[in-house]
Design an enzyme around this catalytic site. Structure first.
Site, mmCIF file in Angstrom:
data_model
loop_
_atom_site.group_PDB
_atom_site.id
_atom_site.type_symbol
_atom_site.label_atom_id
_atom_site.label_comp_id
_atom_site.label_asym_id
_atom_site.label_seq_id
_atom_site.Cartn_x
_atom_site.Cartn_y
_atom_site.Cartn_z
ATOM 1 N N LYS A 197 0.729 -1.010 0.066
ATOM 2 C CA LYS A 197 -0.082 -0.237 -0.088
ATOM 3 C C LYS A 197 0.955 1.111 -0.107
ATOM 4 O O LYS A 197 1.780 1.368 0.765
ATOM 5 C CB LYS A 197 -0.696 0.107 1.176
ATOM 6 C CG LYS A 197 -1.930 1.208 1.514
ATOM 7 C CD LYS A 197 -2.799 0.754 2.531
ATOM 8 C CE LYS A 197 -3.927 1.922 2.879
ATOM 9 N NZ LYS A 197 -4.695 1.729 4.034
ATOM 10 N N SER A 214 -9.970 1.538 2.808
ATOM 11 C CA SER A 214 -8.854 2.462 2.153
ATOM 12 C C SER A 214 -7.940 1.524 1.291
ATOM 13 O O SER A 214 -7.378 2.011 0.402
ATOM 14 C CB SER A 214 -8.079 3.321 2.957
ATOM 15 O OG SER A 214 -7.406 2.892 3.672
ATOM 16 N N SER A 222 -10.023 -0.931 6.971
ATOM 17 C CA SER A 222 -9.429 -0.601 5.695
ATOM 18 C C SER A 222 -8.655 -1.809 4.813
ATOM 19 O O SER A 222 -8.334 -1.768 3.851
ATOM 20 C CB SER A 222 -8.318 0.583 5.678
ATOM 21 O OG SER A 222 -8.961 1.559 5.253
HETATM 22 N N1 GLN Z 1 -13.145 3.857 6.246
HETATM 23 C C1 GLN Z 1 -12.699 4.154 7.517
HETATM 24 C C2 GLN Z 1 -12.294 5.764 7.275
HETATM 25 O O1 GLN Z 1 -12.484 6.237 6.268
HETATM 26 C C3 GLN Z 1 -11.417 3.383 7.903
HETATM 27 C C4 GLN Z 1 -10.442 3.698 6.893
HETATM 28 C C5 GLN Z 1 -8.983 2.755 7.422
HETATM 29 O O2 GLN Z 1 -9.175 1.885 7.994
HETATM 30 N N2 GLN Z 1 -7.997 3.301 7.128
HETATM 31 O O3 GLN Z 1 -11.635 6.281 8.124
#
Ligand code: GLN
Length: 497
Positions: free
Chosen positions: A80, A155, A179
């Protein structure tokens, strides 16, 4: 067809000299060249550097180094775009980092390399990991390899899509509120959020430091357990990493024998999670999973997590608060892009104004608001108290069960653009994953079936989530593995695989 293999299949072939690390890497690159124009999982990849690593792996193999010594020897793995990989770009899918390159390797990258992996490629993500669809990336939207009109989740959408489309044998992402698990579910692969403190965060660009944890995406549970084994362990460079030995997760999997491998284990269903309005196909998949677990010998009982209703609200105070502090370092002076101004304040404001996207700005504004004097007690402090109650709910439930079973997501993958104008709807995609980070426990998403194809949509993958005790990864992997092996969902590959 090498790119379709799991890690354990590939290492078997490498060990028997039926293929080379360079041919495995070539298979990934050939396939990537064919399909990533459509999927758009990769931000960049360094072919020369990757082949140099693969050549070194082939030299090791020729010299008799075994996979017992280097468990990932010759295995191509992608990252990532928020993990530091020396000499490679690091953008967090944001414009603000400009042409920044990492001067050092994250601890997980060091560990992957020490285990012989060929670490290649930067995977697209929501900007600074804020989002659930990969649509907040400043550069491109990654698409779901099962249906290119849909999002891959986020994400870590690039991580999930790259593995689902067999462009990498595995990938490493981060999970702050879901995410890893949410995109894994929506792309039909396995994703692990380790217990907070199990994996060093050194070299991970921080979003919300008390919630962030690095974990793997893999094609099956065995590979996910192996990768977790490799990246876990105490690191003096991360003061929140726990100084205790890493258990042998593969040995734990080997305990699954006989027709009822889970006899003696207890799974909990949280009554608060059986919400009305749950998508009927998700609900049906869960009911089938419960039956499967019972057939495997596990006892399934109801548990209560009374503060579940507050998890999303708590998360969306704590995560932005920490993000607003962490992202203060992107000031136009230290890293990446700069927009000049008449004085430092103007330089800072212009750089941040131009460099951050809308979702990141929304979080920073929210975060500074809940931390400001006058609101701190009402929002931030209260959220911290509720966080403790949420953790206590789990610890209490774990007095009677070994793990908790939930859907990973409330629905299958949604359409590109469907939720991007409605942050609240987007935030609800993490409703089942967020508590795990607030409580600091571990979680895994495992494929558990598909939606029925319709005239407008092909079949789409669904995932189940297992939430385990703090440092309860051995049992969590066993539960996931027994289910996977008895259902075989992991053998299904996306049309672009
Ligand atoms: N979707 C969640 C957010 O927008 C979690 C994102 C993540 O785990 N990095 O914060």
């Amino acid at each position: 067809m090498l790119h379709r293999l799991t890690i354990s299949e590939l290492t078997g072939r490498l060990a028997r000299r039926e293929c080379t690390a360079q041919s495995a890497l070539r298979a990934c690159f050939d396939h990537l060249t064919q399909v990533d124009g459509q999927v758009r999982a990769f931000m960049s990849y360094d072919v020369t550097d990757a082949y140099a690593q693969a050549e070194a792996a082939d030299r090791d193999l020729a010299a008799g180094v075994t996979h017992a010594q280097k468990p990932l020897l010759g295995v191509p793995i992608a990252l990532k775009d928020l993990l530091a990989h020396r000499g490679q770009p690091l953008n967090c899918s944001s414009k603000i980092l400009g042409n920044y390159r990492s001067p050092y390797d994250a601890t997980v990258v060091e560990k992957l390399k020490a285990a012989g992996a060929v670490v290649f490629g930067r995977l697209n993500m929501d900007e600074f990991a804020m989002g659930s669809s990969t649509e907040t990336s400043a550069f491109q939207t990654t698409l779901n390899p099962w249906d290119l009109t849909r999002i891959p989740g986020g994400s870590s959408g690039g991580c999930a899509a790259s593995v689902a489309a067999n462009m990498a044998f595995a990938s490493i992402g981060s999970d702050t509120g879901g995410s890893i698990r949410q995109p894994a579910a929506l792309c039909g692969v396995v994703g692990v959020k380790p217990t907070y403190g199990l994996v060093s965060r050194y070299g991970l660009t921080a979003f919300a430091s008390s919630l962030d944890q690095i974990g793997p995406f893999a094609k099956d549970v065995h590979d996910a357990a192996l990768l977790t084994q490799v990246i876990a362990g105490h690191d003096p460079r991360d003061s929140t990493s726990i100084p205790q030995p890493v258990p042998d997760y593969l040995a734990a999997l080997a305990k699954n024998t006989g027709p009822q491998p889970l006899k003696g284990l207890k799974l909990g269903l949280a009554k608060e999670y059986m919400i009305g309005g749950l998508d009927h196909e998700v609900d049906a998949a869960m009911q089938a999973a419960v039956k499967q677990y019972q057939a495997l010998g596990a006892e399934v009982v109801e548990v209560s997590l009374p503060h579940s209703d507050y998890a999303a609200a708590t998360y969306y105070i704590i995560a932005p608060a920490e993000a607003s502090a962490n992202l203060a370092r992107f000031d136009g002076v230290r890293y990446g892009a700069r927009v000049d101004g008449r004085d430092p304040a103007e330089l800072n404001a212009k750089t941040r104004g131009a460099g951050f996207g809308a979702e990141v700005k929304r979080r920073i504004i929210l975060g500074t608001y809940v931390l400001s004097s006058g609101y701190y007690d009402a929002y931030y402090l209260r959220a911290q108290k509720v966080r403790t109650l949420i953790r206590q709910d789990f610890l209490k439930a774990f007095e009677t069960v070994d793990a908790i079973l939930t859907p990973t997501t409330p629905t299958a993958a949604f359409k590109v653009g469907e939720k991007s104008d409605d942050p609240l709807q987007m935030y609800l995609s993490d409703i089942f994953t967020i508590s795990c980070n607030l409580a600091g426990i571990c979680g895994i998403s495992v494929p558990c079936g598909f939606t029925k194809p319709t005239e407008t949509a092909p079949r789409l993958p669904l995932g189940l989530q297992l939430l385990g005790k703090p440092f309860g990864e051995e049992t969590m992997f066993r539960l996931a593995h027994a289910y996977e092996q008895s259902t075989g969902w992991h053998h299904e590959r996306s049309p672009l695989g």
